[in-house]
Design an enzyme around this catalytic site. Structure first.
Site, short mmCIF file in Angstrom:
data_model
loop_
_atom_site.label_atom_id
_atom_site.label_comp_id
_atom_site.label_asym_id
_atom_site.label_seq_id
_atom_site.Cartn_x
_atom_site.Cartn_y
_atom_site.Cartn_z
N LYS A 12 -1.52 13.36 0.08
CA LYS A 12 -1.51 14.80 -0.66
C LYS A 12 -2.86 15.07 -1.25
CE LYS A 12 3.53 14.80 -1.38
NZ LYS A 12 4.49 14.52 -2.60
N ARG A 20 -6.19 -2.81 -3.19
CA ARG A 20 -7.13 -3.17 -2.18
C ARG A 20 -7.51 -1.74 -1.62
NH1 ARG A 20 -6.68 -7.00 3.13
NH2 ARG A 20 -7.42 -8.32 1.62
N HIS A 56 -13.87 -9.90 -2.85
CA HIS A 56 -12.59 -10.20 -2.48
C HIS A 56 -12.42 -11.22 -3.55
CE1 HIS A 56 -8.83 -10.96 -0.87
NE2 HIS A 56 -9.10 -10.84 0.46
N ARG A 100 -2.23 -11.45 4.55
CA ARG A 100 -2.07 -12.35 3.37
C ARG A 100 -2.17 -12.34 2.25
NH1 ARG A 100 -3.68 -14.47 8.12
NH2 ARG A 100 -4.80 -12.44 8.13
N THR A 101 -3.15 -11.41 1.65
CA THR A 101 -3.52 -11.10 0.27
C THR A 101 -2.38 -10.44 -0.36
OG1 THR A 101 -5.83 -10.74 0.63
CG2 THR A 101 -5.09 -9.86 -1.34
#
Ligand code: NCD
Length: 300
Positions: free
Chosen positions: A81, A102, A130, A52-53
């Site tokens: 890396k 995120r 959030h 969703r986000t």
């Protein structure tokens, strides 16, 4: 302007976002592109899974006429890396007008903001915050209830690790609400959040059963990935379930919300109930994120 946390967000700012979201809703519903962010680029850096986000940010950017670049699997980026977050941010800011991040670590978005010249939007940092989810949740409540003041809101499930409920509790605390926090004892709302909320004069009742008579019943997924001990997860994994049986007890006007994804907290038999609002809630992610993107990149 960065969007990192709802803790210090003012009521005025939240109301401004909600007003702008209302304007964006028309465009989101019509799915017709406008050129408000034409020529702008959004970078989406997803170090954790998201449906969703990520997709609603992409859809929002697209509807406003902008472009999206990014990754959603850090294993295919230079993070693999050993690149530090600070370096990744310093590079990506050169490619974009704003960055959504995120990350599994609490504080990652705030750290990114320290290194970035372009606005940072927190798409979830560990079990901390959030904020964009909270704003779309607020919009959903406002749409359905017609107000934010005077409501009794139950937050239920994993209040310890659930970042959506942390952000939502702070955002709602700028309004005249009362809270019921319903969770197993081991998954209670962190003490420092409770004390912050209480110091802003909010009434909070903490219980370990589900409360079904509030204006809003906000259920959450038990955040399996955050548990240091899988056996502890298994002990609480079926803590709060809303099914056809418990639905009989639900208040006539109690709206059911969930940030999704759900696991077993709400049985599919509840979906067609008129009080179930979680799918419309996820739709509101698009206009809310359109408003936020326009605010940070076009200064509307
Ligand atoms: C939430 C999250 O990532 O915190 N998902 C979302 O953005 N709607 C909730 C969850 O994962 O349980």
């Amino acid at each position: 302007m960065d969007i990192i946390s709802t803790r210090n967000m003012s009521r005025d700012f939240i109301e401004d976002v909600l007003e702008k979201t209302k304007k964006m809703e028309t465009i989101a519903k019509a799915k017709k592109q406008v050129d408000m962010l034409k020529g702008k680029t959004l970078a989406t850096l997803f170090f954790e899974p998201s449906t969703r986000t990520k997709l609603s940010f992409m859809a929002a950017m697209n509807l406003l006429g902008g472009t999206v670049v990014g990754f959603d699997d850090p294993r295919t980026s230079s993070v693999k890396k050993g690149e530090t977050l600070a370096d990744t941010i310093r590079v990506v800011e050169g490619y974009a007008n704003a960055i959504v991040i995120r990350h599994p670590n609490e504080g990652a978005a705030a750290l990114a903001a320290k290194f970035s010249e372009v606005p940072i939007i927190n798409g979830g940092d560990g079990s901390n915050q959030h904020p964009t989810q909270a704003l779309l949740d607020m919009y959903t409540i406002l749409k359905e209830k017609g107000k934010l003041d005077g409501l009794k809101v139950t937050l239920a499930g994993d209040l310890k690790y659930g970042r959506t409920v942390h952000s939502l509790a702070y955002a709602l605390s700028k309004f005249d609400v009362s809270f019921v926090f319903a969770s197993p004892p081991s998954l209670r709302m962190p003490r420092w959040i409770v004390s912050d909320l209480k110091s802003s004069g909010i009434s909070i009742k903490e219980i370990d059963s589900i409360e079904v008579k509030s204006d809003v019943l906000y259920l959450t997924r038990i955040q399996k990935e955050r548990f240091p001990d899988i056996e502890e997860y298994q002990r609480v994994s079926s803590a709060y379930i809303l099914d056809e049986e418990t639905l009989k007890e639900l208040g006539e006007e109690t709206m059911i919300m969930h940030p999704l994804p759900r696991v077993n907290e709400i049985s599919p038999g509840v979906d067609n109930d008129r009080r179930a609002k979680y799918f419309v809630q996820s739709f509101y992610g698009v206009p809310t994120r359109m408003a936020l993107l326009a605010m940070v990149m076009a200064d509307i």
